[in-house]
Motif scaffolding. Structure first.
Motif, PDB file in Angstrom:
ATOM      1  N   GLY A 119      10.862  17.267   1.584  1.00 22.11           N
ATOM      2  CA  GLY A 119       9.603  17.745   1.025  1.00 22.11           C
ATOM      3  C   GLY A 119       8.679  16.601   0.639  1.00 22.11           C
ATOM      4  N   GLN A 120       8.164  16.659  -0.567  1.00 23.10           N
ATOM      5  CA  GLN A 120       7.173  15.689  -1.032  1.00 23.10           C
ATOM      6  C   GLN A 120       7.783  14.318  -1.306  1.00 23.10           C
ATOM      7  OE1 GLN A 120       4.124  17.027  -3.804  1.00 23.10           O
ATOM      8  NE2 GLN A 120       4.494  15.176  -5.021  1.00 23.10           N
ATOM      9  N   PHE A 121       7.041  13.277  -0.964  1.00 25.79           N
ATOM     10  CA  PHE A 121       7.447  11.892  -1.212  1.00 25.79           C
ATOM     11  C   PHE A 121       6.195  11.029  -1.279  1.00 25.79           C
ATOM     12  CE2 PHE A 121       6.884  12.318   3.250  1.00 25.79           C
ATOM     13  CZ  PHE A 121       6.499  11.085   3.737  1.00 25.79           C
ATOM     14  N   SER A 122       6.348   9.813  -1.759  1.00 23.76           N
ATOM     15  CA  SER A 122       5.229   8.872  -1.828  1.00 23.76           C
ATOM     16  C   SER A 122       5.586   7.580  -1.139  1.00 23.76           C
ATOM     17  CB  SER A 122       4.857   8.562  -3.280  1.00 23.76           C
ATOM     18  OG  SER A 122       4.331   9.698  -3.925  1.00 23.76           O
ATOM     19  N   ILE A 123       4.577   6.971  -0.527  1.00 23.70           N
ATOM     20  CA  ILE A 123       4.679   5.641   0.049  1.00 23.70           C
ATOM     21  C   ILE A 123       3.739   4.763  -0.764  1.00 23.70           C
ATOM     22  CG2 ILE A 123       4.267   4.208   2.087  1.00 23.70           C
ATOM     23  CD1 ILE A 123       4.730   6.826   3.752  1.00 23.70           C
ATOM     24  N   PHE A 124       4.264   3.627  -1.249  1.00 20.79           N
ATOM     25  CA  PHE A 124       3.400   2.733  -2.012  1.00 20.79           C
ATOM     26  C   PHE A 124       3.681   1.285  -1.643  1.00 20.79           C
ATOM     27  CE2 PHE A 124       7.136   3.345  -4.656  1.00 20.79           C
ATOM     28  CZ  PHE A 124       7.372   2.118  -5.252  1.00 20.79           C
ATOM     29  N   VAL A 125       2.720   0.425  -1.971  1.00 21.81           N
ATOM     30  CA  VAL A 125       2.806  -0.992  -1.638  1.00 21.81           C
ATOM     31  C   VAL A 125       2.644  -1.800  -2.915  1.00 21.81           C
ATOM     32  CG1 VAL A 125       1.749  -2.890  -0.344  1.00 21.81           C
ATOM     33  CG2 VAL A 125       1.850  -0.591   0.661  1.00 21.81           C
ATOM     34  N   THR A 126       3.451  -2.852  -3.042  1.00 22.27           N
ATOM     35  CA  THR A 126       3.258  -3.819  -4.113  1.00 22.27           C
ATOM     36  C   THR A 126       3.094  -5.195  -3.477  1.00 22.27           C
ATOM     37  OG1 THR A 126       5.655  -4.018  -4.373  1.00 22.27           O
ATOM     38  CG2 THR A 126       4.520  -2.531  -5.879  1.00 22.27           C
ATOM     39  N   SER A 127       2.201  -5.981  -4.074  1.00 21.13           N
ATOM     40  CA  SER A 127       1.920  -7.309  -3.552  1.00 21.13           C
ATOM     41  C   SER A 127       1.117  -8.085  -4.587  1.00 21.13           C
ATOM     42  CB  SER A 127       1.111  -7.194  -2.253  1.00 21.13           C
ATOM     43  OG  SER A 127       0.757  -8.475  -1.761  1.00 21.13           O
ATOM     44  N   ASN A 128       1.131  -9.393  -4.480  1.00 22.37           N
ATOM     45  CA  ASN A 128       0.250 -10.219  -5.306  1.00 22.37           C
ATOM     46  C   ASN A 128      -1.167 -10.242  -4.747  1.00 22.37           C
ATOM     47  OD1 ASN A 128       2.222 -10.920  -7.186  1.00 22.37           O
ATOM     48  ND2 ASN A 128       2.933 -12.631  -5.940  1.00 22.37           N
ATOM     49  N   ALA A 129      -1.342  -9.733  -3.519  1.00 25.96           N
ATOM     50  CA  ALA A 129      -2.655  -9.659  -2.878  1.00 25.96           C
ATOM     51  C   ALA A 129      -3.235  -8.255  -3.057  1.00 25.96           C
ATOM     52  CB  ALA A 129      -2.526  -9.984  -1.396  1.00 25.96           C
ATOM     53  N   ASP A 130      -4.503  -8.106  -2.744  1.00 24.56           N
ATOM     54  CA  ASP A 130      -5.170  -6.802  -2.760  1.00 24.56           C
ATOM     55  C   ASP A 130      -4.857  -6.110  -1.437  1.00 24.56           C
ATOM     56  OD1 ASP A 130      -6.776  -4.597  -3.057  1.00 24.56           O
ATOM     57  OD2 ASP A 130      -8.630  -5.715  -3.384  1.00 24.56           O
ATOM     58  N   THR A 131      -3.913  -5.167  -1.459  1.00 22.65           N
ATOM     59  CA  THR A 131      -3.478  -4.497  -0.236  1.00 22.65           C
ATOM     60  C   THR A 131      -4.038  -3.088  -0.127  1.00 22.65           C
ATOM     61  OG1 THR A 131      -1.442  -3.834  -1.369  1.00 22.65           O
ATOM     62  CG2 THR A 131      -1.341  -5.822   0.013  1.00 22.65           C
ATOM     63  N   THR A 132      -4.006  -2.564   1.101  1.00 18.18           N
ATOM     64  CA  THR A 132      -4.448  -1.205   1.399  1.00 18.18           C
ATOM     65  C   THR A 132      -3.365  -0.525   2.221  1.00 18.18           C
ATOM     66  OG1 THR A 132      -5.573  -1.829   3.463  1.00 18.18           O
ATOM     67  CG2 THR A 132      -6.863  -1.960   1.418  1.00 18.18           C
ATOM     68  N   VAL A 180      -0.070  -1.654   6.560  1.00 16.36           N
ATOM     69  CA  VAL A 180      -0.436  -2.248   5.282  1.00 16.36           C
ATOM     70  C   VAL A 180      -1.501  -3.295   5.566  1.00 16.36           C
ATOM     71  CG1 VAL A 180       0.361  -3.469   3.239  1.00 16.36           C
ATOM     72  CG2 VAL A 180       1.893  -1.858   4.406  1.00 16.36           C
ATOM     73  N   GLY A 181      -2.667  -3.082   4.967  1.00 16.17           N
ATOM     74  CA  GLY A 181      -3.778  -3.991   5.188  1.00 16.17           C
ATOM     75  C   GLY A 181      -4.012  -4.907   4.005  1.00 16.17           C
ATOM     76  N   THR A 182      -4.882  -5.875   4.226  1.00 15.99           N
ATOM     77  CA  THR A 182      -5.352  -6.730   3.140  1.00 15.99           C
ATOM     78  C   THR A 182      -6.842  -6.488   2.986  1.00 15.99           C
ATOM     79  OG1 THR A 182      -5.612  -8.562   4.702  1.00 15.99           O
ATOM     80  CG2 THR A 182      -3.591  -8.521   3.380  1.00 15.99           C
ATOM     81  N   PHE A 183      -7.268  -6.294   1.738  1.00 16.37           N
ATOM     82  CA  PHE A 183      -8.667  -5.962   1.500  1.00 16.37           C
ATOM     83  C   PHE A 183      -9.601  -7.108   1.873  1.00 16.37           C
ATOM     84  CE2 PHE A 183     -12.533  -5.335  -0.937  1.00 16.37           C
ATOM     85  CZ  PHE A 183     -12.832  -4.038  -0.578  1.00 16.37           C
ATOM     86  N   GLY A 184      -9.238  -8.318   1.540  1.00 16.43           N
ATOM     87  CA  GLY A 184     -10.109  -9.457   1.806  1.00 16.43           C
ATOM     88  C   GLY A 184      -9.830 -10.168   3.108  1.00 16.43           C
ATOM     89  N   GLY A 185      -8.934  -9.644   3.932  1.00 19.62           N
ATOM     90  CA  GLY A 185      -8.556 -10.308   5.167  1.00 19.62           C
ATOM     91  C   GLY A 185      -7.380 -11.242   4.932  1.00 19.62           C
TER      92      GLY A 185
END
Length: 145
Positions: A80-93, A128-133
């Motif tokens: 059923g329901q689940f979440s995907i999340f990212v942790t990083s020292n950078a600004d990620t998307t 997983v992206g980076t906001f600032g490149g």
């Protein structure tokens, strides 16, 4: 007439935008299978976030960050329901092509870290992206909590 042709050209160009992300490619950091009730929760994988493709142009203006062409991670989910999340020292998307074929994006759910909550069994392709490149180390996690 020129306006009609210009509008048609814009529509034709934007119709192919989502094809920039190729979920048929093998994911760079692996394919994982999880089912409801998995332990330990969360399950995590290390990735390098970022890429050369602007998610806001390739997928939707609702998406942000620079992402790769191939998915970073593929999750085959059963439950059923689940979440995907990212942790990083950078600004990620986070950009996800869900089992229902819809695209889901998030930026800055918790500080500079993204999270998307989904539901339903099937294949989920995750970028997983980076906001600032640039490229940044990041952790992608899946949780039922």
């Amino acid at each position: 007439m020129k306006r009609v042709l210009a509008a048609a050209a814009v529509l034709a160009a934007s119709a192919g935008m989502a094809s920039a992300q190729d979920y048929s490619l093998n994911p760079t950091f692996g394919t994982y299978a999880l089912q409801s009730g998995f332990m330990p929760d969360p399950q995590s994988v290390q990735v390098n976030a970022g890429g050369s493709i602007d998610a806001s142009s390739a997928i939707s203006s609702q998406c942000a960050g620079m992402i790769a062409n191939a998915p970073d991670v593929r999750l085959n989910w059963s439950g059923g329901q689940f979440s995907i999340f990212v942790t990083s020292n950078a600004d990620t998307t986070l950009v996800i092509n869900a089992a229902d074929g819809q695209w889901y994006c998030n930026d800055d759910w918790d500080g500079l870290d993204p999270r998307v909550t989904l539901s339903g069994s099937g294949q989920y392709d995750i970028w997983v992206g980076t906001f600032g490149g640039g490229i940044a180390p990041a952790t992608v996690s899946v949780t039922e909590y």
